[in-house]
Motif scaffolding. Structure first.
Motif, PDB file in Angstrom:
ATOM      1  N   UNK A  34     -71.174 -44.967   7.606  1.00 49.95           N
ATOM      2  CA  UNK A  34     -70.112 -45.960   7.773  1.00 49.95           C
ATOM      3  C   UNK A  34     -68.743 -45.300   7.883  1.00 49.95           C
ATOM      4  N   UNK A  35     -68.536 -44.220   7.159  1.00 49.39           N
ATOM      5  CA  UNK A  35     -67.256 -43.517   7.197  1.00 49.39           C
ATOM      6  C   UNK A  35     -67.452 -42.176   7.892  1.00 49.39           C
ATOM      7  N   UNK A  36     -66.689 -41.950   8.936  1.00 53.01           N
ATOM      8  CA  UNK A  36     -66.792 -40.734   9.732  1.00 53.01           C
ATOM      9  C   UNK A  36     -65.406 -40.089   9.795  1.00 53.01           C
ATOM     10  N   UNK A  37     -65.285 -38.793   9.485  1.00 50.97           N
ATOM     11  CA  UNK A  37     -63.981 -38.129   9.510  1.00 50.97           C
ATOM     12  C   UNK A  37     -63.268 -38.326  10.844  1.00 50.97           C
ATOM     13  N   UNK A  38     -61.985 -38.636  10.759  1.00 53.25           N
ATOM     14  CA  UNK A  38     -61.098 -38.780  11.915  1.00 53.25           C
ATOM     15  C   UNK A  38     -61.386 -40.024  12.745  1.00 53.25           C
ATOM     16  N   UNK A  39     -62.391 -40.807  12.380  1.00 48.08           N
ATOM     17  CA  UNK A  39     -62.711 -42.033  13.128  1.00 48.08           C
ATOM     18  C   UNK A  39     -62.461 -43.256  12.255  1.00 48.08           C
ATOM     19  N   UNK A  40     -63.117 -43.316  11.115  1.00 46.78           N
ATOM     20  CA  UNK A  40     -62.886 -44.396  10.156  1.00 46.78           C
ATOM     21  C   UNK A  40     -63.238 -43.913   8.762  1.00 46.78           C
ATOM     22  N   UNK A  41     -62.307 -44.074   7.844  1.00 47.21           N
ATOM     23  CA  UNK A  41     -62.531 -43.697   6.454  1.00 47.21           C
ATOM     24  C   UNK A  41     -62.449 -44.915   5.539  1.00 47.21           C
ATOM     25  N   UNK A  42     -62.566 -46.083   6.146  1.00 48.05           N
ATOM     26  CA  UNK A  42     -62.436 -47.317   5.370  1.00 48.05           C
ATOM     27  C   UNK A  42     -63.531 -48.296   5.756  1.00 48.05           C
ATOM     28  N   UNK A  43     -63.894 -49.147   4.803  1.00 49.04           N
ATOM     29  CA  UNK A  43     -64.856 -50.218   5.043  1.00 49.04           C
ATOM     30  C   UNK A  43     -64.236 -51.534   4.610  1.00 49.04           C
ATOM     31  N   UNK A  44     -64.260 -52.502   5.502  1.00 46.95           N
ATOM     32  CA  UNK A  44     -63.790 -53.851   5.181  1.00 46.95           C
ATOM     33  C   UNK A  44     -65.009 -54.743   5.050  1.00 46.95           C
ATOM     34  N   UNK A  45     -65.165 -55.356   3.906  1.00 44.71           N
ATOM     35  CA  UNK A  45     -66.306 -56.225   3.633  1.00 44.71           C
ATOM     36  C   UNK A  45     -65.789 -57.656   3.558  1.00 44.71           C
ATOM     37  N   UNK A  46     -66.261 -58.508   4.456  1.00 42.74           N
ATOM     38  CA  UNK A  46     -65.713 -59.855   4.499  1.00 42.74           C
ATOM     39  C   UNK A  46     -66.719 -60.823   5.117  1.00 42.74           C
ATOM     40  N   UNK A  47     -66.267 -62.044   5.375  1.00 43.79           N
ATOM     41  CA  UNK A  47     -67.065 -63.077   6.030  1.00 43.79           C
ATOM     42  C   UNK A  47     -66.158 -63.864   6.959  1.00 43.79           C
ATOM     43  N   UNK A  48     -66.756 -64.538   7.913  1.00 43.02           N
ATOM     44  CA  UNK A  48     -65.988 -65.332   8.866  1.00 43.02           C
ATOM     45  C   UNK A  48     -65.408 -66.557   8.172  1.00 43.02           C
ATOM     46  N   UNK A  49     -64.138 -66.799   8.429  1.00 44.41           N
ATOM     47  CA  UNK A  49     -63.478 -67.962   7.853  1.00 44.41           C
ATOM     48  C   UNK A  49     -63.888 -69.240   8.595  1.00 44.41           C
ATOM     49  N   UNK A  50     -63.566 -70.376   8.010  1.00 38.38           N
ATOM     50  CA  UNK A  50     -63.862 -71.646   8.664  1.00 38.38           C
ATOM     51  C   UNK A  50     -65.166 -72.281   8.235  1.00 38.38           C
ATOM     52  N   UNK A  51     -65.877 -71.650   7.331  1.00 34.91           N
ATOM     53  CA  UNK A  51     -67.127 -72.222   6.838  1.00 34.91           C
ATOM     54  C   UNK A  51     -66.869 -73.146   5.662  1.00 34.91           C
ATOM     55  N   UNK A  52     -67.931 -73.432   4.904  1.00 35.42           N
ATOM     56  CA  UNK A  52     -67.793 -74.360   3.785  1.00 35.42           C
ATOM     57  C   UNK A  52     -67.027 -73.749   2.615  1.00 35.42           C
ATOM     58  N   UNK A  53     -67.073 -72.427   2.489  1.00 35.78           N
ATOM     59  CA  UNK A  53     -66.318 -71.768   1.427  1.00 35.78           C
ATOM     60  C   UNK A  53     -64.930 -71.400   1.950  1.00 35.78           C
ATOM     61  N   UNK A  54     -63.865 -71.941   1.362  1.00 32.66           N
ATOM     62  CA  UNK A  54     -62.510 -71.644   1.850  1.00 32.66           C
ATOM     63  C   UNK A  54     -62.179 -70.163   1.733  1.00 32.66           C
ATOM     64  N   UNK A  55     -61.464 -69.646   2.725  1.00 33.94           N
ATOM     65  CA  UNK A  55     -61.005 -68.263   2.696  1.00 33.94           C
ATOM     66  C   UNK A  55     -59.500 -68.250   2.482  1.00 33.94           C
ATOM     67  N   UNK A  56     -58.976 -67.247   1.769  1.00 35.57           N
ATOM     68  CA  UNK A  56     -57.523 -67.124   1.649  1.00 35.57           C
ATOM     69  C   UNK A  56     -56.888 -67.031   3.033  1.00 35.57           C
ATOM     70  N   UNK A  57     -55.706 -67.607   3.182  1.00 38.87           N
ATOM     71  CA  UNK A  57     -55.068 -67.715   4.500  1.00 38.87           C
ATOM     72  C   UNK A  57     -54.876 -66.367   5.181  1.00 38.87           C
TER      73      UNK A  57
END
Length: 285
Positions: A130-153
């Motif tokens: 998931x993390x590759x030097x010089x390409x991406x050193x971060x992981x964002x874990x999330x879900x699509x907004x607009x479903x039944x569970x409200x997401x922060x704005x």
């Protein structure tokens, strides 16, 4: 656990599906529990097969939160060990915070045992880092907004996509057209690689790879709408193209010297300050 104790509720991370991906500690708690609570819709039955023959097994798939509260009350009143088995890791979309609040109100001790989560299992199954030097050193874990569970704005897939980091998306498969559109609108290129994992590590596991502009069609073709995690980001295509400094011959650290530098002393010759050392502690010794 004897009735003389106050009992305990343990939230056990069951992992992504396969019975042998639960932690040793988690399996031990299930084996010792007086009551095992699990959701048959999310957890593989084999994971609770190690429960005691006389343990009470409760399927929570059809129970609301209020349905498990009496079991936690019994843990307190009868001195019972309750294993609350959650899919993946309890800290990620596990709905455990409100259960811990109930335990606190009832005065029941509780603790959590972590588990392997779906994004890690999907990356492993796909042979991807998931993390590759010089390409991406971060992981964002999330879900699509607009479903039944409200997401922060401020937490939108489009906004997160602007970072260009690797993203793991849970609970978003049913709205795959919107998911693809938002990822593209946020800045990912059409050719950005995606990994789609369905019921990862279960017997009917399905792993797919595609470009981002093919994501929705790929998921629709296989009728994926739940039990699915999506990984997206340029790092998924850049496997081994750049090198970590950790294993580079020119990288010196505590256990290895760099090329052209004096060797690192053997570990048993390195002076280490004893744990808990302080001036006062040394005087006591």
């Amino acid at each position: 656990m004897s009735a003389a104790t106050t009992g305990e509720v343990v939230f056990v991370g069951a992992g992504p599906g396969a019975a042998d991906l639960i932690t040793v500690r988690g399996a031990r708690v299930i084996a010792e529990a007086d009551i095992v609570i699990w959701a048959s819709s999310l957890v593989e039955a084999e994971l609770i097969a190690g429960a005691r023959p006389d343990a009470e097994i409760v399927d929570s798939a059809s129970l609301p939160l209020e349905g498990v509260e009496p079991l936690y009350r019994r843990a307190r009143d009868e001195g019972l060990l309750v294993a609350r088995v959650h899919t993946g890791d309890p800290s990620i979309y596990g709905a455990t915070a409100e259960q811990r609040k109930i335990c606190d109100r009832l005065g029941v001790p509780h603790r959590t045992i972590p588990g392997v989560t779906a994004f890690a299992a999907a990356a492993a199954a796909a042979g991807a880092e998931i993390t590759v030097p010089e390409v991406s050193q971060s992981l964002i874990l999330t879900r699509l907004e607009g479903g039944r569970t409200p997401m922060p704005a401020r937490e939108t897939v489009r906004g997160f996509a602007a970072h260009g980091a690797t993203m793991a998306l849970y609970l978003s498969a049913a709205r795959n057209k919107v998911l693809q559109a938002e990822l593209l609108a946020g800045g990912y290129l059409s050719e950005t690689p995606c990994i789609v994992g369905y019921r990862v590590t279960w017997p009917d596991e399905l792993m797919l790879r595609c470009r981002l502009d093919e994501l929705s069609a790929t998921m629709a073709e296989h009728k994926l709408w739940k039990h699915t995690v999506v990984l997206v980001g340029p790092a998924l295509a850049a496997q081994g193209e750049t090198r970590s400094h950790l294993y580079h011959p020119g990288f010196r650290h505590e256990f290895r010297g760099a090329e052209g530098t004096p060797p690192v002393p053997a570990p048993d010759t390195i002076h280490r300050k004893p744990r808990g050392s302080s001036a006062a502690h040394q005087e006591q010794r």
